[in-house]
Design a protein around this motif. Structure first.
Motif, short mmCIF file in Angstrom:
data_model
loop_
_atom_site.label_atom_id
_atom_site.label_comp_id
_atom_site.label_asym_id
_atom_site.label_seq_id
_atom_site.Cartn_x
_atom_site.Cartn_y
_atom_site.Cartn_z
N GLU A 72 0.67 -0.64 0.25
CA GLU A 72 -0.55 0.63 -0.02
C GLU A 72 1.36 1.69 0.01
O GLU A 72 0.56 2.31 -0.50
CB GLU A 72 -0.48 0.15 1.02
CG GLU A 72 -2.17 -1.06 0.97
CD GLU A 72 -2.76 -0.76 1.87
OE1 GLU A 72 -3.08 0.48 3.18
OE2 GLU A 72 -3.91 -1.93 2.69
N TYR A 73 1.61 1.07 0.08
CA TYR A 73 3.42 2.50 0.52
C TYR A 73 3.92 2.71 -0.45
O TYR A 73 3.54 3.65 -0.99
CB TYR A 73 4.21 2.11 1.99
CG TYR A 73 4.97 3.17 1.60
CD1 TYR A 73 5.13 4.49 2.49
CD2 TYR A 73 6.03 2.68 1.06
CE1 TYR A 73 6.17 5.58 2.51
CE2 TYR A 73 7.42 3.81 0.76
CZ TYR A 73 6.86 5.00 1.30
OH TYR A 73 8.17 5.75 1.25
N ILE A 74 3.71 1.30 -1.19
CA ILE A 74 4.33 1.60 -3.06
C ILE A 74 3.59 2.41 -3.73
O ILE A 74 3.46 3.04 -4.41
CB ILE A 74 4.83 0.35 -3.68
CG1 ILE A 74 5.79 -0.06 -2.45
CG2 ILE A 74 5.18 0.36 -4.67
CD1 ILE A 74 7.14 0.39 -2.93
N VAL A 75 1.88 1.74 -3.32
CA VAL A 75 0.62 2.68 -4.23
C VAL A 75 0.62 3.96 -4.09
O VAL A 75 0.80 5.01 -4.98
CB VAL A 75 -0.26 2.28 -4.23
CG1 VAL A 75 -1.05 2.35 -4.35
CG2 VAL A 75 -0.07 0.46 -4.59
N LEU A 76 1.13 4.09 -2.89
CA LEU A 76 0.81 5.59 -2.59
C LEU A 76 1.74 6.60 -2.89
O LEU A 76 1.74 7.97 -3.65
CB LEU A 76 0.26 5.62 -0.87
CG LEU A 76 -0.34 5.84 -0.32
CD1 LEU A 76 0.03 5.58 1.48
CD2 LEU A 76 -1.37 6.20 -0.84
N GLN A 77 3.19 6.09 -2.82
CA GLN A 77 4.45 7.20 -3.61
C GLN A 77 4.32 6.82 -4.54
O GLN A 77 4.44 8.03 -5.96
CB GLN A 77 5.83 6.57 -2.77
CG GLN A 77 5.66 6.09 -1.20
CD GLN A 77 5.36 7.64 -0.79
OE1 GLN A 77 6.09 8.43 -1.62
NE2 GLN A 77 4.82 7.21 0.07
N TYR A 78 3.31 5.52 -5.19
CA TYR A 78 3.55 5.46 -7.23
C TYR A 78 2.24 6.56 -7.81
O TYR A 78 2.88 7.36 -8.60
CB TYR A 78 3.09 4.04 -7.71
CG TYR A 78 2.82 4.23 -8.95
CD1 TYR A 78 4.32 3.64 -9.70
CD2 TYR A 78 1.95 4.22 -9.21
CE1 TYR A 78 3.80 3.44 -11.06
CE2 TYR A 78 1.95 4.00 -11.17
CZ TYR A 78 2.85 3.75 -12.17
OH TYR A 78 3.42 3.95 -12.88
N LYS A 79 1.60 7.29 -6.95
CA LYS A 79 0.55 7.56 -7.32
C LYS A 79 0.21 9.04 -7.13
O LYS A 79 0.49 10.54 -8.44
CB LYS A 79 -0.95 7.47 -6.17
CG LYS A 79 -1.68 6.18 -6.43
CD LYS A 79 -2.85 6.24 -6.02
CE LYS A 79 -3.70 5.04 -6.55
NZ LYS A 79 -5.32 4.48 -5.46
N LYS A 80 1.90 9.93 -5.92
CA LYS A 80 2.33 11.56 -6.44
C LYS A 80 2.88 11.16 -7.95
O LYS A 80 2.86 12.88 -8.32
CB LYS A 80 3.11 10.76 -5.48
CG LYS A 80 2.38 10.88 -4.15
CD LYS A 80 3.59 11.24 -2.20
CE LYS A 80 3.60 11.10 -1.28
NZ LYS A 80 4.03 10.84 0.20
N LEU A 81 3.80 10.46 -8.41
CA LEU A 81 4.48 10.75 -9.35
C LEU A 81 3.16 10.34 -11.05
O LEU A 81 2.87 11.34 -11.69
CB LEU A 81 4.96 9.90 -9.95
CG LEU A 81 6.04 9.25 -8.94
CD1 LEU A 81 7.08 7.74 -9.66
CD2 LEU A 81 7.31 10.38 -9.02
N LEU A 82 1.98 9.52 -10.35
CA LEU A 82 0.88 9.51 -12.19
C LEU A 82 0.36 11.83 -11.56
O LEU A 82 -0.03 11.71 -13.49
CB LEU A 82 -0.36 8.75 -11.50
CG LEU A 82 -0.23 7.33 -11.86
CD1 LEU A 82 -0.99 6.70 -11.29
CD2 LEU A 82 0.45 7.45 -13.76
N TYR A 83 0.03 12.52 -10.66
CA TYR A 83 -0.10 13.22 -11.05
C TYR A 83 0.51 14.66 -12.08
O TYR A 83 -0.20 14.43 -13.03
CB TYR A 83 -0.11 14.43 -9.93
CG TYR A 83 -0.35 16.02 -10.11
CD1 TYR A 83 -0.98 16.63 -9.74
CD2 TYR A 83 0.86 16.63 -10.04
CE1 TYR A 83 -1.60 17.86 -9.96
CE2 TYR A 83 0.45 18.51 -10.39
CZ TYR A 83 -0.23 18.80 -10.69
OH TYR A 83 -0.83 19.68 -10.17
#
Length: 329
Positions: A72-83
């Motif tokens: 879940e942590y990896i998902v959160l970090q990844y979503k910060k890039l998708l923006y």
């Protein structure tokens, strides 16, 4: 947003996020822990993983629960890039992220195949009927048990790489070429691992090996792949030793045990170098995403090391990162 502006903003963000990556010192501390609870306590109190652990009562946390939170942590970090991505760039990076889905699928398939219950395996595959995975898994349910898992895993990976190729075509010319090189090295190494396993453990005929390799590698073109597939185990090793991927076999240690780790370590250091260069192109974001994934895998390995009470010297051999004093296995 133009590419230079996009990547200038994105690289600035990644420089900030990079500071949250775990250090070798963190892993040394983690190796000192006695159980999963102590590992979770350290991550909660001393690292950025606090963002997924802060509201969790970790006194009785189980290994699988902790691993789920790490994902879940990896998902959160990844979503910060998708923006920062739009159009085909966003499609590509969303596709990169389904790797985690595919790895979860492989885990389920392995667990079911160990139970040797074909009915349960059938049910699982049928539950995927409305997904992109069903067409690449369904045809192999009739294969003999020894090869069924091998074929399914290969075809999931082939699907993943075909989707990446498809969406990378929409990038600008420079980023498309850079991505092709980055992807090509991954394909080379995956093909080498597959062919080696196919020759040594599954006794597949050359035509089968060729059929299940992935095209568009960086160093190995079709004629090279064909030559490798028509080799015996000794010939295969000799050919790889004469390539840029000689590190897979130039060791006196257990090749089979450490092959996947050596592949990951090669890509890990490639990613570190790309991140260090910090160019205004797609490579920095690709490198950061891979480093996040390798960090997660090292945490999973650390949990395993602690579970089995391995020493620091023995345990660090299973990490992708190299901690000072570790050998090159």
């Amino acid at each position: 947003m133009g590419n230079e502006r996009r990547f200038a903003a994105l690289n600035t963000k990644i420089r900030v996020l990079k500071g949250n990556l775990l250090t070798n010192e963190d892993f040394i501390h983690l190796f000192d822990k006695k159980n999963v609870v102590e590992i979770a306590e350290y991550l909660k109190e001393s690292t950025n993983y606090n963002v997924v652990l802060k509201d969790i009562n970790i006194k009785n946390i189980h290994r699988r629960d902790l691993e789920k939170l790490l994902k879940e942590y990896i998902v959160l970090q990844y979503k910060k890039l998708l923006y920062y991505f739009t159009d085909d760039y966003r499609k590509l990076f969303e596709t990169i992220f389904i790797r985690y889905e595919i790895e979860d699928l492989k885990l389920h398939l392995r667990n079911l195949s160990r139970k040797e219950d074909i009915n349960e395996l059938n049910k699982f595959v049928e539950s995927l009927k409305e997904t992109i995975y069903y067409p690449v898994l369904k045809p192999y349910l009739t294969e003999e048990d020894r090869r069924l898992l091998f074929y399914m895993e290969m075809n999931l990976d082939r699907l993943y790489f075909s989707l990446l190729r498809k969406y990378s075509m929409g990038l600008n010319k420079k980023d498309s070429l850079l991505f092709k090189e980055f992807l090509g090295k991954n394909i080379d190494l995956l093909n080498l691992e597959w062919i080696y396993r196919g020759i040594k453990f599954y006794k597949l005929i050359p035509e089968e090996l060729i059929n299940y390799t992935i095209q568009d590698g960086h160093e190995f073109k079709y004629k090279d792949i064909k030559s490798l597939c028509y080799s015996n185990e000794r010939q295969f090793k000799e050919k790889v030793l004469n390539s840029k991927y000689s590190f897979l076999f130039d060791t006196k240690q257990d090749i089979d045990l450490y092959m996947e780790r050596r592949i990951e370590r090669y890509l890990y250091f490639q990613s570190l170098e790309l991140l260090r260069k910090g160019k205004l192109d797609i490579t920095v974001s690709l490198a950061y995403i891979h480093l996040l994934e390798y960090e997660m895998r090292d945490l999973f390995s650390t949990i395993e090391v602690v579970k089995y009470g391995l020493s620091f010297e023995e345990g660090k051999k299973y990490l992708i990162r190299k901690i000072e004093g570790s050998d090159d296995r």
